[in-house]
Design a protein around this motif. Sequence first.
Motif, PDB file in Angstrom:
ATOM      1  N   HIS A  36      -9.285  -6.703 -54.115  1.00 16.92           N
ATOM      2  CA  HIS A  36      -7.893  -6.553 -54.542  1.00 16.92           C
ATOM      3  C   HIS A  36      -7.432  -5.105 -54.415  1.00 16.92           C
ATOM      4  CE1 HIS A  36      -7.126 -10.600 -56.131  1.00 16.92           C
ATOM      5  NE2 HIS A  36      -8.416 -10.608 -56.434  1.00 16.92           N
ATOM      6  N   SER A  37      -8.098  -4.340 -53.561  1.00 16.35           N
ATOM      7  CA  SER A  37      -7.795  -2.920 -53.429  1.00 16.35           C
ATOM      8  C   SER A  37      -7.416  -2.580 -51.995  1.00 16.35           C
ATOM      9  CB  SER A  37      -9.002  -2.074 -53.868  1.00 16.35           C
ATOM     10  OG  SER A  37      -9.317  -2.314 -55.235  1.00 16.35           O
ATOM     11  N   VAL A  38      -6.659  -1.486 -51.843  1.00 19.16           N
ATOM     12  CA  VAL A  38      -6.160  -1.106 -50.521  1.00 19.16           C
ATOM     13  C   VAL A  38      -6.227   0.408 -50.377  1.00 19.16           C
ATOM     14  CG1 VAL A  38      -3.773  -1.076 -51.369  1.00 19.16           C
ATOM     15  CG2 VAL A  38      -4.211  -1.314 -48.921  1.00 19.16           C
ATOM     16  N   GLN A  39      -6.542   0.852 -49.159  1.00 19.82           N
ATOM     17  CA  GLN A  39      -6.619   2.268 -48.835  1.00 19.82           C
ATOM     18  C   GLN A  39      -5.590   2.572 -47.747  1.00 19.82           C
ATOM     19  OE1 GLN A  39     -10.925   2.156 -47.972  1.00 19.82           O
ATOM     20  NE2 GLN A  39     -11.240   3.404 -49.811  1.00 19.82           N
ATOM     21  N   ILE A  40      -4.775   3.579 -47.985  1.00 19.19           N
ATOM     22  CA  ILE A  40      -3.629   3.877 -47.125  1.00 19.19           C
ATOM     23  C   ILE A  40      -3.770   5.283 -46.559  1.00 19.19           C
ATOM     24  CG2 ILE A  40      -1.108   4.104 -47.050  1.00 19.19           C
ATOM     25  CD1 ILE A  40      -1.033   2.262 -49.548  1.00 19.19           C
ATOM     26  N   GLY A  41      -3.592   5.409 -45.243  1.00 16.63           N
ATOM     27  CA  GLY A  41      -3.596   6.723 -44.605  1.00 16.63           C
ATOM     28  C   GLY A  41      -4.924   7.122 -44.004  1.00 16.63           C
ATOM     29  N   ILE A  42      -5.906   6.214 -44.011  1.00  8.58           N
ATOM     30  CA  ILE A  42      -7.248   6.538 -43.535  1.00  8.58           C
ATOM     31  C   ILE A  42      -7.211   6.904 -42.051  1.00  8.58           C
ATOM     32  CG2 ILE A  42      -9.603   5.685 -43.273  1.00  8.58           C
ATOM     33  CD1 ILE A  42      -8.570   5.975 -46.216  1.00  8.58           C
ATOM     34  N   ARG A  43      -7.902   7.985 -41.697  1.00  7.91           N
ATOM     35  CA  ARG A  43      -7.968   8.402 -40.296  1.00  7.91           C
ATOM     36  C   ARG A  43      -9.266   9.148 -40.007  1.00  7.91           C
ATOM     37  NH1 ARG A  43      -4.232  11.073 -43.268  1.00  7.91           N
ATOM     38  NH2 ARG A  43      -4.140  13.360 -43.196  1.00  7.91           N
ATOM     39  N   THR A  44     -10.332   8.705 -40.644  1.00  7.60           N
ATOM     40  CA  THR A  44     -11.681   9.192 -40.361  1.00  7.60           C
ATOM     41  C   THR A  44     -12.618   7.991 -40.334  1.00  7.60           C
ATOM     42  OG1 THR A  44     -11.977   9.627 -42.733  1.00  7.60           O
ATOM     43  CG2 THR A  44     -11.365  11.501 -41.356  1.00  7.60           C
ATOM     44  N   GLU A  45     -13.811   8.210 -39.865  1.00 10.67           N
ATOM     45  CA  GLU A  45     -14.776   7.132 -39.639  1.00 10.67           C
ATOM     46  C   GLU A  45     -15.171   6.431 -40.937  1.00 10.67           C
ATOM     47  OE1 GLU A  45     -19.197   6.567 -37.586  1.00 10.67           O
ATOM     48  OE2 GLU A  45     -18.457   8.552 -38.130  1.00 10.67           O
ATOM     49  N   TYR A  46     -15.354   5.104 -40.840  1.00 14.22           N
ATOM     50  CA  TYR A  46     -15.901   4.311 -41.949  1.00 14.22           C
ATOM     51  C   TYR A  46     -16.553   3.069 -41.356  1.00 14.22           C
ATOM     52  CZ  TYR A  46     -11.657   1.427 -41.497  1.00 14.22           C
ATOM     53  OH  TYR A  46     -10.654   0.610 -41.016  1.00 14.22           O
ATOM     54  N   GLY A  47     -17.172   2.247 -42.202  1.00 14.02           N
ATOM     55  CA  GLY A  47     -17.850   1.049 -41.705  1.00 14.02           C
ATOM     56  C   GLY A  47     -16.865  -0.040 -41.339  1.00 14.02           C
ATOM     57  N   TYR A  48     -16.349  -0.020 -40.127  1.00 18.63           N
ATOM     58  CA  TYR A  48     -15.251  -0.903 -39.734  1.00 18.63           C
ATOM     59  C   TYR A  48     -15.587  -2.380 -39.880  1.00 18.63           C
ATOM     60  CZ  TYR A  48     -14.066   3.529 -37.481  1.00 18.63           C
ATOM     61  OH  TYR A  48     -13.833   4.860 -37.229  1.00 18.63           O
ATOM     62  N   ASP A  49     -16.819  -2.777 -39.627  1.00 18.59           N
ATOM     63  CA  ASP A  49     -17.163  -4.195 -39.578  1.00 18.59           C
ATOM     64  C   ASP A  49     -17.474  -4.800 -40.936  1.00 18.59           C
ATOM     65  OD1 ASP A  49     -16.892  -4.147 -36.807  1.00 18.59           O
ATOM     66  OD2 ASP A  49     -18.989  -3.555 -36.514  1.00 18.59           O
ATOM     67  N   ASP A  50     -17.855  -3.983 -41.905  1.00 21.05           N
ATOM     68  CA  ASP A  50     -18.233  -4.543 -43.207  1.00 21.05           C
ATOM     69  C   ASP A  50     -17.579  -3.800 -44.360  1.00 21.05           C
ATOM     70  OD1 ASP A  50     -19.582  -2.170 -42.952  1.00 21.05           O
ATOM     71  OD2 ASP A  50     -21.572  -2.971 -43.429  1.00 21.05           O
ATOM     72  N   HIS A  51     -16.419  -3.234 -44.116  1.00 22.31           N
ATOM     73  CA  HIS A  51     -15.732  -2.451 -45.140  1.00 22.31           C
ATOM     74  C   HIS A  51     -15.062  -3.396 -46.134  1.00 22.31           C
ATOM     75  CE1 HIS A  51     -14.117   1.272 -46.687  1.00 22.31           C
ATOM     76  NE2 HIS A  51     -12.891   0.790 -46.666  1.00 22.31           N
ATOM     77  N   PRO A  52     -15.327  -3.266 -47.436  1.00 25.84           N
ATOM     78  CA  PRO A  52     -14.819  -4.244 -48.402  1.00 25.84           C
ATOM     79  C   PRO A  52     -13.358  -4.043 -48.799  1.00 25.84           C
ATOM     80  CG  PRO A  52     -16.134  -2.604 -49.537  1.00 25.84           C
ATOM     81  CD  PRO A  52     -16.243  -2.295 -48.066  1.00 25.84           C
ATOM     82  N   PHE A  53     -12.790  -2.878 -48.514  1.00 30.03           N
ATOM     83  CA  PHE A  53     -11.404  -2.605 -48.889  1.00 30.03           C
ATOM     84  C   PHE A  53     -10.466  -2.934 -47.729  1.00 30.03           C
ATOM     85  CE2 PHE A  53     -13.995   0.150 -51.475  1.00 30.03           C
ATOM     86  CZ  PHE A  53     -13.330   0.256 -52.692  1.00 30.03           C
ATOM     87  N   LYS A  54      -9.243  -3.331 -48.060  1.00 29.96           N
ATOM     88  CA  LYS A  54      -8.222  -3.439 -47.028  1.00 29.96           C
ATOM     89  C   LYS A  54      -7.779  -2.028 -46.663  1.00 29.96           C
ATOM     90  CE  LYS A  54      -3.621  -5.200 -45.886  1.00 29.96           C
ATOM     91  NZ  LYS A  54      -4.083  -5.757 -44.589  1.00 29.96           N
ATOM     92  N   VAL A  55      -7.701  -1.749 -45.376  1.00 35.11           N
ATOM     93  CA  VAL A  55      -7.289  -0.435 -44.898  1.00 35.11           C
ATOM     94  C   VAL A  55      -5.980  -0.553 -44.128  1.00 35.11           C
ATOM     95  CG1 VAL A  55      -7.847   1.449 -43.314  1.00 35.11           C
ATOM     96  CG2 VAL A  55      -9.615   0.522 -44.816  1.00 35.11           C
ATOM     97  N   ILE A  56      -5.017   0.239 -44.521  1.00 32.91           N
ATOM     98  CA  ILE A  56      -3.823   0.464 -43.709  1.00 32.91           C
ATOM     99  C   ILE A  56      -3.971   1.892 -43.203  1.00 32.91           C
ATOM    100  CG2 ILE A  56      -1.308   0.550 -43.649  1.00 32.91           C
ATOM    101  CD1 ILE A  56      -1.284  -1.302 -46.090  1.00 32.91           C
ATOM    102  N   ASP A  57      -4.489   2.048 -41.992  1.00 32.28           N
ATOM    103  CA  ASP A  57      -4.843   3.381 -41.523  1.00 32.28           C
ATOM    104  C   ASP A  57      -3.582   4.202 -41.244  1.00 32.28           C
ATOM    105  OD1 ASP A  57      -3.998   2.966 -38.783  1.00 32.28           O
ATOM    106  OD2 ASP A  57      -5.908   1.954 -38.387  1.00 32.28           O
ATOM    107  N   ALA A  58      -3.782   5.476 -40.966  1.00 32.42           N
ATOM    108  CA  ALA A  58      -2.644   6.383 -40.824  1.00 32.42           C
ATOM    109  C   ALA A  58      -1.737   5.974 -39.668  1.00 32.42           C
ATOM    110  CB  ALA A  58      -3.140   7.813 -40.648  1.00 32.42           C
ATOM    111  N   ALA A  59      -2.327   5.548 -38.550  1.00 35.96           N
ATOM    112  CA  ALA A  59      -1.514   5.128 -37.413  1.00 35.96           C
ATOM    113  C   ALA A  59      -0.657   3.918 -37.771  1.00 35.96           C
ATOM    114  CB  ALA A  59      -2.412   4.817 -36.217  1.00 35.96           C
ATOM    115  N   GLN A  60      -1.271   2.952 -38.474  1.00 38.95           N
ATOM    116  CA  GLN A  60      -0.510   1.784 -38.910  1.00 38.95           C
ATOM    117  C   GLN A  60       0.570   2.178 -39.921  1.00 38.95           C
ATOM    118  OE1 GLN A  60      -3.928  -0.319 -40.375  1.00 38.95           O
ATOM    119  NE2 GLN A  60      -4.054  -1.647 -38.565  1.00 38.95           N
TER     120      GLN A  60
END
Length: 304
Positions: free
Chosen positions: A179-203
């Motif tokens: 139920h959590s979200v991360q906004i603005g991410i633009r560095t490396e993370y575990g893309y395939d098994d990341h438990p948080f929803k990511v709205i990256d900086a480009a998006q």
Amino acid sequence: MSDHPFVNDISLYANNFSYMGRKLSRELADDVDAVVLGVPYDMATTGRPGTRFGPNGVRQASVTLRWEEARWPWRFRLFEQLNVIDYGDVDFEPGNSQHMMDQVVADADAIIASGKKLLSFGGDHFVTLPLLQAVHKTHGKMALIHFDAHTDTYSEGGEFDHGTMFYRAPQLGLIDPAHSVQIGIRTEYGYDDHPFKVIDAAQANDQSVEQIVEQVRQRVGNLPVYVTFDIDCLDPAYAPGTGTPVVGGLTSDKAMKIIRGLQSLNIVAADVVEVAPCYDQAEITSLAGASIGLELLHLFAVKK
């Protein structure tokens, strides 16, 4: 006695010791709605140090925000609707990270347990972990809305590391990644098994504010919400004074618009972290931190 509103109530540049000139107090009286707390700690940083001076930098920069009684675009006077005090800074032994954690938990727990909303200024991002521990005592497991250039979910690192908090917080049962979200991410993370929803900086830069806010609402649901804003979510053009700047971030305008869109959520506490005044230019970063903090206080006021 002058009738000018600033002479008796708000002397803009005199005695500027607190955030937005609010009363410095540790009395958690019944009529207090929200509390500002500083955590001047930067021993968990892995980049440039200096965020221990962040709370004071934000307080000093807030002087330029005090003249506007009804902050644009809000249509009410914040401090007529929300009684806010500045609790000052957490006191802890210099160099003792565990003592810092214990004192943050003690102070924040006292504030939250008394029914107040809490806005904290760091300090490096590690301070969010003890803040979450304190808020969890009252509100249980929370949703996290996390603005940042980094996910801070890295498993490597020592016990005190500002890149590991959101790896440890779910393990401790403090937040629910589903139920959590991360906004603005633009560095490396575990893309395939990341438990948080990511709205990256480009998006985030390409999508509309409305699209972003709707995704956040759907993700959070009805859980109590903790908002954490790492100032390096902003592009270094808007926030150069931070330890790990990353180009390609959000504008301060877009970030504040997203925050304003969160007013329907049950936000119980928030923080703004990683302001390092020693790397700042013309207080740009400190002013951004102070302004974001003010938007978060408006969210508290709307829900009241």
